[in-house]
Design a protein around this motif. Structure first.
Motif, mmCIF file in Angstrom:
data_model
loop_
_atom_site.group_PDB
_atom_site.id
_atom_site.type_symbol
_atom_site.label_atom_id
_atom_site.label_comp_id
_atom_site.label_asym_id
_atom_site.label_seq_id
_atom_site.Cartn_x
_atom_site.Cartn_y
_atom_site.Cartn_z
ATOM 1 N N LEU A 220 0.823 -1.203 0.000
ATOM 2 C CA LEU A 220 0.000 0.000 0.000
ATOM 3 C C LEU A 220 0.858 1.253 0.000
ATOM 4 O O LEU A 220 0.586 2.199 -0.729
ATOM 5 N N SER B 161 -8.011 5.977 -4.227
ATOM 6 C CA SER B 161 -7.056 5.594 -3.186
ATOM 7 C C SER B 161 -7.699 5.475 -1.805
ATOM 8 O O SER B 161 -7.072 4.953 -0.886
ATOM 9 N N SER C 36 -9.983 4.071 1.228
ATOM 10 C CA SER C 36 -10.372 2.716 1.623
ATOM 11 C C SER C 36 -11.792 2.465 1.108
ATOM 12 O O SER C 36 -12.563 3.412 0.912
ATOM 13 N N TYR D 72 -14.677 4.359 3.075
ATOM 14 C CA TYR D 72 -14.721 5.793 2.848
ATOM 15 C C TYR D 72 -15.178 6.096 1.427
ATOM 16 O O TYR D 72 -15.957 7.013 1.185
#
Length: 176
Positions: free
Chosen positions: A102, A121, A123, A126
């Motif tokens: 990551l 990008s 998560s 979110y």
């Protein structure tokens, strides 16, 4: 564009292919856009939309019409995506290897980041909240019902997602 309820009734009573095609044409573009934003990959988005329709057709007789067809289909799409993410997590490498991957992916992508890249990008949790609220226009109450969370959790996650985006975009702007 014919009324969704009429098309559903026609499909259910006559197994009308033309009614299904009309429903598909009416709803697929919005489903695809949402899937693309949530998955960040065209092929994954297309597959997710197709799987959504397969499940929808299997369960359409159970559609209670308490919500719009779009909301119902969105719920199916999100549930399929959550199921897929859970499977991927089980198959992932160790947490340490994942963190290393990551970090390297993030540092590479920050060089050429724009808004879409910044959204990709985030998560999955979110990203789902941000896309549903800011792009698709769902309320926190609707998001809570779709994702089986409280509206307060939706608000909190949206705040966090926006903060992360703001920081990433600002950092990217400073480095250019």
């Amino acid at each position: 564009m014919q009324d969704d309820n009429f098309l559903i009734d026609t499909f259910l009573s006559e197994r009308s292919e033309s009614a299904f095609r009309q429903l598909y044409r009416n709803k697929t573009p919005a489903l695809y856009q949402m899937a693309l934003r949530l998955t960040s990959d065209q092929l994954d988005a297309e597959e997710l939309v197709q799987r959504t329709w397969v499940v929808a057709i299997e369960k359409i007789q159970h559609f209670r019409r308490r919500s719009t067809l779009k909301t119902w289909l969105t719920g199916i799409l999100i549930n399929l995506l959550k199921e897929q993410v859970r499977k991927e997590i089980k198959q992932k490498k160790t947490a340490e290897e994942t963190a290393v991957d990551l970090v390297s992916e993030t540092s590479t992508s920050l060089d050429t980041m724009d808004l879409e890249e910044a959204i990709k990008s985030l998560s999955p949790g979110y990203r789902q909240i941000l896309v549903l609220h800011d792009i698709e226009g769902y309320t926190h109450k609707e998001i809570g019902e779709l994702l089986d969370i409280s509206s307060g959790t939706s608000k909190s996650q949206l705040f966090q997602a926006r903060s992360i985006l703001r920081k990433q975009l600002f950092d990217n702007y400073k480095t250019q």
